[in-house]
Design an enzyme around this catalytic site. Sequence first.
Site, PDB file in Angstrom:
ATOM      1  N   GLU A  55       0.816  -1.216   0.000  1.00 19.08           N
ATOM      2  CA  GLU A  55       0.000   0.000   0.000  1.00 19.08           C
ATOM      3  C   GLU A  55       0.852   1.270   0.000  1.00 19.08           C
ATOM      4  O   GLU A  55       1.260   1.747   1.050  1.00 19.08           O
ATOM      5  CB  GLU A  55      -0.935   0.018   1.229  1.00 19.08           C
ATOM      6  CG  GLU A  55      -1.825   1.258   1.232  1.00 19.08           C
ATOM      7  CD  GLU A  55      -2.710   1.399   2.471  1.00 19.08           C
ATOM      8  OE1 GLU A  55      -2.500   0.653   3.446  1.00 19.08           O
ATOM      9  OE2 GLU A  55      -3.581   2.264   2.449  1.00 19.08           O
ATOM     10  N   LYS A  98      -2.741  -2.158  -2.970  1.00 17.11           N
ATOM     11  CA  LYS A  98      -3.749  -1.287  -2.362  1.00 17.11           C
ATOM     12  C   LYS A  98      -3.285   0.143  -2.595  1.00 17.11           C
ATOM     13  O   LYS A  98      -2.209   0.530  -2.137  1.00 17.11           O
ATOM     14  CB  LYS A  98      -3.882  -1.584  -0.865  1.00 17.11           C
ATOM     15  CG  LYS A  98      -4.779  -0.586  -0.143  1.00 17.11           C
ATOM     16  CD  LYS A  98      -5.205  -1.114   1.216  1.00 17.11           C
ATOM     17  CE  LYS A  98      -6.007  -0.085   1.976  1.00 17.11           C
ATOM     18  NZ  LYS A  98      -6.689  -0.655   3.146  1.00 17.11           N
TER      19      LYS A  98
HETATM   20  P1  13P Z   1      -9.100   4.464   4.665  1.00 17.38           P
HETATM   21  O1  13P Z   1     -10.038   3.770   3.681  1.00 17.38           O
HETATM   22  O2  13P Z   1      -9.822   5.039   5.836  1.00 17.38           O
HETATM   23  O3  13P Z   1      -8.175   5.400   3.966  1.00 17.38           O
HETATM   24  O4  13P Z   1      -8.199   3.336   5.310  1.00 17.38           O
HETATM   25  C1  13P Z   1      -7.731   2.321   4.533  1.00 17.38           C
HETATM   26  C2  13P Z   1      -6.457   1.837   5.065  1.00 17.38           C
HETATM   27  O5  13P Z   1      -6.320   0.698   5.416  1.00 17.38           O
HETATM   28  C3  13P Z   1      -5.329   2.779   5.119  1.00 17.38           C
HETATM   29  O6  13P Z   1      -4.151   2.091   5.377  1.00 17.38           O
END
Ligand code: 13P
Length: 338
Positions: free
Chosen positions: A177, A219
């Site tokens: 991510e 992600k």
């Molecule tokens: P949000 O959808 O609130 O941005 O959180 C997702 C997430 O896991 C961020 O690391």
Amino acid sequence: MSAAELETTAKAMVAEGKGILAIDESSPTIKKRFDTINIESTEENRRAYRDILITAPDCNQYISGMILFDETIRQATSDGTPFPKALIDQGIMPGIKVDTGAKDFANHPNEKVTEGLDGLRDRLAEYKSLGAKFAKWRAVITIGEGIPTQACIDANAHALSRYAGLCQEAGIVPMVEPEVLMDADNTIETCYDVTERTLSTLFNTLYQQDVAYEHTILKTNMVISGKQCPTQADVQTVADMTVKCLLNTVPASLPGIVFLSGGQSAELATAHLNAMNKTYPDLPWPLSFSYGRALQEPCLNAWSGKTENVEAATQALLHREKCNSLACTGEYSADIES
Ligand code: 13P
């Protein structure tokens, strides 16, 4: 390590019409969320709230996996079932956040680098024994005057790649991510440029470190106008620019891409995902969701820390999960919001 196991997990994470519920807020972050409803962040309150998210009846129609936090993976439902078992019993895969947070990046004011590699091999082995099938690591890229620097993108891509390699070695699917934050006043074009640079650096670095794309889930943020930008791009522009950016940077062999919500409203996050899947039904990868706030906010507000509100909170959660499930196949319509 079995390649077949990684392949099965990665495919199941993005099975048609399903996405991931992120409930891995760290202790400081969950405190911030609880502050908005005037609830104290005690261990029992955190457990009671996560219990609602984990045991919502039939959420397995919409949710393939949930990302837990170190504390949460060791907690249990009100009837004493360990959370990972409660998920597995519903056919939902437990995931785990394994980074230890974004820290100041030395010599680079206002930039962060995510830590957590030390001891990670041993931690992954333990999480696997507790039932984890996938793991998340979040890097933070900030847009501002003269930032992000390539040094920051490189350092984060390097750490993400080392974590991803360790995950695959352990038989755990890495959910990489890199989050380009949406809090600044930048235009959508700047977000496009930074996201494109970040993703192309990340996939190059994953390749250099022999991480298998086939066993990795991305992600990412959507390509979107900064929150403080006076001109906000419309839903279709966000969909078009996000898909263009992904097509230019993400290998076709990746099993799937999921989005974070990043501070978008719950309904807008759903509308954006829906527009992408409706306009582009034949992409190389499924596009799904892994939202935290955009799935949880209505549920958290409905609960407000009161036992008598658990049913209403559950219904609010299931509604958002259903809306986003429909958005995965481009079948969502704002009509079902009322
Ligand atoms: P949000 O959808 O609130 O941005 O959180 C997702 C997430 O896991 C961020 O690391």
